[in-house]
Design an enzyme around this catalytic site. Sequence first.
Site, short mmCIF file in Angstrom:
data_model
loop_
_atom_site.label_atom_id
_atom_site.label_comp_id
_atom_site.label_asym_id
_atom_site.label_seq_id
_atom_site.Cartn_x
_atom_site.Cartn_y
_atom_site.Cartn_z
N HIS A 1 73.60 40.11 8.20
CA HIS A 1 72.72 41.11 7.57
C HIS A 1 73.50 42.29 6.99
CE1 HIS A 1 69.13 39.10 8.81
NE2 HIS A 1 69.35 39.27 10.11
N ASP B 1 70.81 30.53 10.39
CA ASP B 1 70.06 31.47 11.22
C ASP B 1 68.60 31.51 10.76
OD1 ASP B 1 70.90 34.13 13.04
OD2 ASP B 1 69.08 34.43 11.87
N HIS C 1 66.85 34.09 10.31
CA HIS C 1 66.68 35.21 9.39
C HIS C 1 67.64 35.09 8.21
CE1 HIS C 1 65.47 36.59 13.45
NE2 HIS C 1 64.45 37.10 12.78
N ASP D 1 68.63 30.96 16.58
CA ASP D 1 67.30 31.52 16.78
C ASP D 1 66.22 30.71 16.09
OD1 ASP D 1 68.36 32.28 14.37
OD2 ASP D 1 67.86 34.40 14.53
#
Length: 343
Positions: free
Chosen positions: A160, A196, A198, A285
């Site tokens: 991120h 991931d 996200h 995740d």
Amino acid sequence: MLTFHSPDTQLRQPVSELHGGEMVSPFECPARVEIILRHLRASSLGEIRAPHAYGLDPVLAVHDRGYIDFLAGCWDAWQSAGLPGEPTPSVWPSRCMRGDRIPEHIDGKLGYYALAAETAICAGTFAAAQASKDIALAATDHVLDNATPAFGLCRPPGHHAASDQFGGYCFFNNAAIAAQHALDRGLSRVAILDVDYHHGNGTQQIFYDRDDVLFLSLHGDPLEAFPYFLGHADETGSGSGAGYNVNYPLPTGTDYPRWCQALEQAMQRIGDYRPELLIVSLGVDTYEHDPISAFKLASDDFGDYGRRLAQLGLPTVFLLEGGYAVEEIGRNVVKVLHGFESA
């Protein structure tokens, strides 16, 4: 498969996170690493080795100098301002404000360099981020030097982190730093596959206008999932990077067969690109019981997609990103790595 790890990743120990409108214990916690280490040591994957220090030059190859200086001095500046608690952003240069002036007060400076409010900075954050990128670089060097895969047990995660913003628990973009390092060592083409839950918004932003890094991300649809404002399928790169950014946004509740369809499409794109190195931003995740995600992969699915990734036949480095079902994170990470090795 060699693993790289440093105990300095545990220096980051924030006490709070904004989640669901209340302050909670952070989902990204030191126990994640401890449990992965336990499973690695019980497995047959191989040696766990410490990285050496690479300094900040590889970081500055992808991150803004002012941003790095901010991270290095944030905790001390917060303390000097006499502010309680942990440095946490609370105001941003939004659409109706100016974004061309950096505030001098640490409270405003936090907002300038932050992309979200959930991630606090604590005393050990900068040191842990440095250790995390050292792990990524050491794992990458091992793959380039030995043509054998490696796993970087990175913490904090990185995908991120944009060129001049932190958030989503990320400060230095480990995958981007590793990719640029590989290019600086003489490679011409690197692929980064982000699995991931996200979207890897920071990695996308750093390489969006370049064709020497192919970035592909399988993630929760940003209409429904953090980071919300990047990760749509129509974001395909710009300038010389047009066509070299590939997003696969998937709906809430996506199961393994649907997720695997997207993975196969991404693998086809990687094969067509013919990279000299594959970096996997390994977030687990996507697991069905992850507390802050919404895909439905079961533990055995991680081993299956590890085997599939090996079919690409590429020098591969795995770098840890997310995964917040803490008790299961070690099992799921090791399953991916074992699957890759077994193929």
